[in-house]
Design a protein around this motif. Structure first.
Motif, PDB file in Angstrom:
ATOM      1  N   GLY A  55      59.420  26.963  22.096  1.00 58.10           N
ATOM      2  CA  GLY A  55      60.039  26.547  21.203  1.00 58.10           C
ATOM      3  C   GLY A  55      60.220  27.518  19.678  1.00 58.10           C
ATOM      4  N   PHE A  56      61.320  27.015  19.036  1.00 64.74           N
ATOM      5  CA  PHE A  56      61.593  28.535  17.950  1.00 64.74           C
ATOM      6  C   PHE A  56      60.248  29.644  17.599  1.00 64.74           C
ATOM      7  CE2 PHE A  56      65.896  25.847  17.107  1.00 64.74           C
ATOM      8  CZ  PHE A  56      66.197  26.334  18.377  1.00 64.74           C
ATOM      9  N   ASP A  57      59.506  28.505  16.910  1.00 66.81           N
ATOM     10  CA  ASP A  57      58.904  28.799  16.634  1.00 66.81           C
ATOM     11  C   ASP A  57      58.161  30.777  16.824  1.00 66.81           C
ATOM     12  OD1 ASP A  57      58.684  27.495  13.852  1.00 66.81           O
ATOM     13  OD2 ASP A  57      56.863  26.345  13.981  1.00 66.81           O
ATOM     14  N   ARG A  58      58.012  30.287  18.284  1.00 66.57           N
ATOM     15  CA  ARG A  58      57.236  31.371  18.951  1.00 66.57           C
ATOM     16  C   ARG A  58      58.058  32.264  19.585  1.00 66.57           C
ATOM     17  NH1 ARG A  58      54.464  34.117  21.781  1.00 66.57           N
ATOM     18  NH2 ARG A  58      54.130  34.779  23.488  1.00 66.57           N
ATOM     19  N   LEU A  59      59.594  32.093  19.091  1.00 64.89           N
ATOM     20  CA  LEU A  59      60.202  32.317  19.488  1.00 64.89           C
ATOM     21  C   LEU A  59      60.123  34.388  18.693  1.00 64.89           C
ATOM     22  CD1 LEU A  59      63.313  30.421  21.171  1.00 64.89           C
ATOM     23  CD2 LEU A  59      61.815  32.108  22.694  1.00 64.89           C
ATOM     24  N   ARG A 107      64.438  36.873  22.519  1.00 62.81           N
ATOM     25  CA  ARG A 107      65.017  35.643  22.477  1.00 62.81           C
ATOM     26  C   ARG A 107      66.220  35.739  22.671  1.00 62.81           C
ATOM     27  NH1 ARG A 107      64.321  33.559  15.751  1.00 62.81           N
ATOM     28  NH2 ARG A 107      65.569  35.561  15.026  1.00 62.81           N
ATOM     29  N   ALA A 108      66.941  36.882  22.300  1.00 63.76           N
ATOM     30  CA  ALA A 108      69.110  36.898  22.472  1.00 63.76           C
ATOM     31  C   ALA A 108      68.559  36.196  23.883  1.00 63.76           C
ATOM     32  CB  ALA A 108      68.973  38.306  22.544  1.00 63.76           C
ATOM     33  N   ARG A 109      67.722  36.439  24.745  1.00 63.18           N
ATOM     34  CA  ARG A 109      68.179  36.340  26.365  1.00 63.18           C
ATOM     35  C   ARG A 109      68.192  34.508  26.413  1.00 63.18           C
ATOM     36  NH1 ARG A 109      64.832  39.810  30.312  1.00 63.18           N
ATOM     37  NH2 ARG A 109      66.079  41.870  29.426  1.00 63.18           N
ATOM     38  N   THR A 110      68.051  33.759  25.332  1.00 65.52           N
ATOM     39  CA  THR A 110      67.454  32.364  25.583  1.00 65.52           C
ATOM     40  C   THR A 110      68.805  31.917  25.202  1.00 65.52           C
ATOM     41  OG1 THR A 110      67.442  32.246  23.514  1.00 65.52           O
ATOM     42  CG2 THR A 110      65.486  32.363  25.234  1.00 65.52           C
ATOM     43  N   ASN A 111      69.344  30.814  25.448  1.00 64.66           N
ATOM     44  CA  ASN A 111      70.774  30.128  25.423  1.00 64.66           C
ATOM     45  C   ASN A 111      70.736  29.568  23.640  1.00 64.66           C
ATOM     46  OD1 ASN A 111      71.296  29.278  28.110  1.00 64.66           O
ATOM     47  ND2 ASN A 111      70.810  27.398  27.655  1.00 64.66           N
ATOM     48  N   SER A 112      70.026  29.324  23.414  1.00 63.10           N
ATOM     49  CA  SER A 112      70.058  29.306  21.879  1.00 63.10           C
ATOM     50  C   SER A 112      70.732  30.397  20.868  1.00 63.10           C
ATOM     51  CB  SER A 112      69.121  28.781  21.317  1.00 63.10           C
ATOM     52  OG  SER A 112      68.406  27.269  21.666  1.00 63.10           O
ATOM     53  N   PHE A 113      69.146  31.316  21.217  1.00 61.26           N
ATOM     54  CA  PHE A 113      69.672  32.501  20.820  1.00 61.26           C
ATOM     55  C   PHE A 113      70.901  33.181  21.069  1.00 61.26           C
ATOM     56  CE2 PHE A 113      65.807  31.259  19.469  1.00 61.26           C
ATOM     57  CZ  PHE A 113      65.727  31.505  17.860  1.00 61.26           C
ATOM     58  N   GLY A 114      70.716  33.551  22.074  1.00 53.11           N
ATOM     59  CA  GLY A 114      72.526  34.191  22.906  1.00 53.11           C
ATOM     60  C   GLY A 114      74.043  33.388  22.321  1.00 53.11           C
ATOM     61  N   GLN A 132      74.406  29.376   9.980  1.00 55.00           N
ATOM     62  CA  GLN A 132      73.182  28.214  10.034  1.00 55.00           C
ATOM     63  C   GLN A 132      74.624  27.075   9.968  1.00 55.00           C
ATOM     64  OE1 GLN A 132      70.358  28.248   6.725  1.00 55.00           O
ATOM     65  NE2 GLN A 132      69.660  26.629   7.568  1.00 55.00           N
ATOM     66  N   PHE A 133      75.222  27.200   8.609  1.00 56.45           N
ATOM     67  CA  PHE A 133      76.214  25.555   8.770  1.00 56.45           C
ATOM     68  C   PHE A 133      76.869  25.454   9.933  1.00 56.45           C
ATOM     69  CE2 PHE A 133      80.502  23.457   6.973  1.00 56.45           C
ATOM     70  CZ  PHE A 133      78.979  22.437   7.119  1.00 56.45           C
ATOM     71  N   CYS A 134      77.679  26.280  10.436  1.00 51.97           N
ATOM     72  CA  CYS A 134      78.178  26.502  11.998  1.00 51.97           C
ATOM     73  C   CYS A 134      77.667  25.779  13.210  1.00 51.97           C
ATOM     74  CB  CYS A 134      78.703  27.586  11.896  1.00 51.97           C
ATOM     75  SG  CYS A 134      80.323  28.007  11.028  1.00 51.97           S
ATOM     76  N   THR A 135      75.711  26.619  13.196  1.00 46.98           N
ATOM     77  CA  THR A 135      75.292  25.989  14.829  1.00 46.98           C
ATOM     78  C   THR A 135      74.620  24.806  14.165  1.00 46.98           C
ATOM     79  OG1 THR A 135      73.781  27.580  13.451  1.00 46.98           O
ATOM     80  CG2 THR A 135      74.963  28.961  14.298  1.00 46.98           C
ATOM     81  N   GLY A 136      74.039  24.453  12.770  1.00 43.99           N
ATOM     82  CA  GLY A 136      72.894  23.471  13.144  1.00 43.99           C
ATOM     83  C   GLY A 136      71.946  24.095  13.120  1.00 43.99           C
ATOM     84  N   MET A 137      72.068  25.824  13.268  1.00 43.29           N
ATOM     85  CA  MET A 137      70.173  25.727  13.494  1.00 43.29           C
ATOM     86  C   MET A 137      69.341  25.279  11.585  1.00 43.29           C
ATOM     87  SD  MET A 137      69.629  27.526  16.433  1.00 43.29           S
ATOM     88  CE  MET A 137      68.479  28.399  15.911  1.00 43.29           C
ATOM     89  N   HIS A 138      68.617  24.876  12.852  1.00 42.75           N
ATOM     90  CA  HIS A 138      67.119  24.353  11.243  1.00 42.75           C
ATOM     91  C   HIS A 138      67.128  25.863  10.205  1.00 42.75           C
ATOM     92  CE1 HIS A 138      65.122  21.667   8.782  1.00 42.75           C
ATOM     93  NE2 HIS A 138      64.110  21.951   9.116  1.00 42.75           N
ATOM     94  N   ASN A 139      66.531  26.692  10.943  1.00 43.42           N
ATOM     95  CA  ASN A 139      65.679  27.633   9.330  1.00 43.42           C
ATOM     96  C   ASN A 139      67.282  29.295  10.090  1.00 43.42           C
ATOM     97  OD1 ASN A 139      64.026  29.488   9.560  1.00 43.42           O
ATOM     98  ND2 ASN A 139      62.616  28.296   9.578  1.00 43.42           N
ATOM     99  N   ILE A 140      66.800  29.762   8.761  1.00 41.02           N
ATOM    100  CA  ILE A 140      67.455  30.630   8.871  1.00 41.02           C
ATOM    101  C   ILE A 140      67.227  31.813   9.173  1.00 41.02           C
ATOM    102  CG2 ILE A 140      66.221  31.064   6.426  1.00 41.02           C
ATOM    103  CD1 ILE A 140      69.514  31.974   5.329  1.00 41.02           C
ATOM    104  N   ARG A 141      65.851  31.519   9.632  1.00 42.13           N
ATOM    105  CA  ARG A 141      65.282  33.114  10.360  1.00 42.13           C
ATOM    106  C   ARG A 141      65.566  32.571  11.685  1.00 42.13           C
ATOM    107  NH1 ARG A 141      58.788  32.973   7.573  1.00 42.13           N
ATOM    108  NH2 ARG A 141      59.810  32.675   5.642  1.00 42.13           N
TER     109      ARG A 141
END
Ligand code: ATP
Ligand code: MN
Length: 463
Positions: free
Chosen positions: A115-119, A126-133, A441-450
């Protein structure tokens, strides 16, 4: 090492070409037919490259069969059209060189979903995951599009200081910068800490905005922008606030609030178009896995004209909307996120520029309007995110500015440099600040700015 990036390989290198690729193993599958499939990612794009490692390789048993997710390899081989579904090409390996093994069990980004929390506790991995890449690539693209936009319009990129002795907003909570010993700081006769003995000989802090220094350059060079880190020690534990974030702040001489709003609109549209054009693969990923609809939303906004409304009219729209807000709207209030979103999402159904806010809720440097109760301020509101840009025409009249400083309880002596700009050849000028992470945040749709900045800093978070 002469290597070719996976992005390049996948964007049309001819089958039959000899290539060397390098990256990190995402998965390994061993086939009964005497070979293994390796999925390799090198960060250059979302997609992995499939490698077929035949059992005939000298080090097949010794190395290949010991590869686990997270290991790094350099593969030399031939590009082939792929028979499998899911990829057009793959690499048949002639040599697989292991650069670094990864132990099978402990790797935190193994097969299981994390999960994003754990990451957030693993910013180094975390940059090695699809989302963060994907976030990292979109962030880069937006930064690059920012510099291109301003460069093409003749704006000068100015670096404003990170350590400052002035508080731009007069209100922003600042992080102090000091080399004094916190336990036993030197004290004056009256018991107060003696900052004369501090590193700078006075109290200093991390900047909350580059605007004041930006203005001094605009009032010499014409059109400038800053793009740098800013810091706010406010204790806002929201999904839209960071303690350290990046801000883009253009400032234009010989410009009024209308020019400012036009620039903001052109800038945002340019950014949306750039990310749609150059980040399509990553955006499709966000649309599939993070926020369904984020792609269509960007496409819609890339061409939509922005709404315009005064604060006074906006409050009237809220009051008469019939909507039960948590915080009842009334003239003079600081708009809450629920109000901003209602305006953008329900009333204007797109971005909207709200102008001419009550003077009492805005900073001292904003230009007083003739009505005596509002200032030439603007906020740009986006659906879902709310405020993304805050800006204003600046007060260029010396006497008005001095009076406002006094009325705000600020000491004009401390703003001598700022007042000098009005004393010597004052010009109308205007600018704004765009929070870069809110944009990502807006362009990616990521929920949390962190999750849109590599190393998020927030209350109790500094990993
Ligand atoms: P908000 O009301 O959302 O807290 P603000 O009015 O304090 O923001 P400004 O001082 O106008 O913000 O700063 C300009 C822009 O910087 C904002 O429009 C927003 O995009 C961004 N921003 C402000 N504070 C933060 C923060 N703590 N974290 C991330 N971005 C921020
Ligand atoms: Mn603001």
């Amino acid at each position: 090492m002469k290597r070719i990036r996976i992005k390049t390989v996948l964007s049309g290198v001819e089958p039959g070409t000899r290539v060397t690729v390098a990256g990190w193993v995402r998965t390994r599958r061993d086939s009964k037919g005497g070979f293994s499939f390796l999925e390799i990612n090198d960060g250059s794009c979302l997609a992995n490259l499939q490698v077929i490692a035949p059992a005939e390789l000298d080090n097949y048993a010794g190395d290949v069969l010991k590869l686990h997710p997270g290991a790094s390899v350099a593969v030399e081989g031939t590009l082939e059209a792929s028979e499998g579904a899911g990829q057009a090409v793959e690499v048949r390996a002639r040599a697989v060189r292991v650069l670094g093994f990864a132990p099978p069990v402990e790797y935190p980004l193994g097969k299981q979903k994390v999960g994003f929390d754990r990451l957030r506790e693993l910013p180094h991995l975390r940059a090695r995951t699809n989302s963060f890449g994907a976030v990292a690539r979109v962030r880069h693209l937006l930064a690059n599009a920012t510099h291109r936009f301003f460069h093409e319009r003749g704006f000068l990129y100015v670096h404003t200081p990170i350590i400052t002795s002035s508080d731009c907003e007069g209100a922003g909570a600042m992080f102090q910068v000091t080399t004094l010993d916190p336990h036993t700081p030197p004290r004056r006769a009256d018991g107060a800490v003696d900052y004369e003995q501090d590193f700078f000989g006075r109290r200093a802090a991390l900047t909350v905005s580059g605007q004041l220094e930006g203005e001094t350059y605009a009032c010499a060079m014409g059109d400038i922008y800053t793009f740098g880190p800013t810091f706010r020690a406010e204790n806002s534990n929201t999904r839209r606030h960071l303690a350290e974030f990046w801000m883009i702040e253009p400032e234009m001489a010989f410009a009024d609030l209308d020019d400012d709003a036009e620039l903001a609109e052109a800038f945002l549209r340019h950014l949306f178009q750039a990310v749609l054009r150059d980040g399509a693969d990553d955006l499709r990923f966000f649309d599939r896995r993070v926020l369904p609809g984020v792609l269509a939303r960007l496409e819609r906004l890339a061409d939509a004209p922005f709404g315009r409304v005064t604060y006074t009219e906006a409050v009237r729209l809220l009051e008469t909307s019939g909507r039960a807000f948590e915080f009842a709207p009334c003239w003079g209030m600081d708009m809450q996120s629920e109000h901003e979103r209602f305006l953008a999402e329900e009333v204007f159904k797109g971005p909207v520029v709200v102008t001419d806010y009550p003077a009492a809720i805005k900073a001292f440097y904003m230009r007083r309007n003739d009505d005596g109760r509002t200032v030439a301020a603007m906020d740009v509101l986006l659906p879902e995110v709310g405020e993304i840009i805050g800006g204003s025409q600046r007060e260029e009249r010396m006497e008005v500015l001095e009076a406002t400083l006094r009325a705000s309880g600020l000491n004009p002596d401390e703003y001598a440099a700022y007042l000098d700009l009005r004393r010597y050849g004052s010009v109308p000028h205007a600018g704004f600040g765009l929070g870069f992470e809110r944009l990502v945040q807006f362009c990616t749709g990521m929920h949390n700015i962190r999750d849109v900045i590599p190393y998020p800093r927030a209350p109790r978070l500094c990993v």
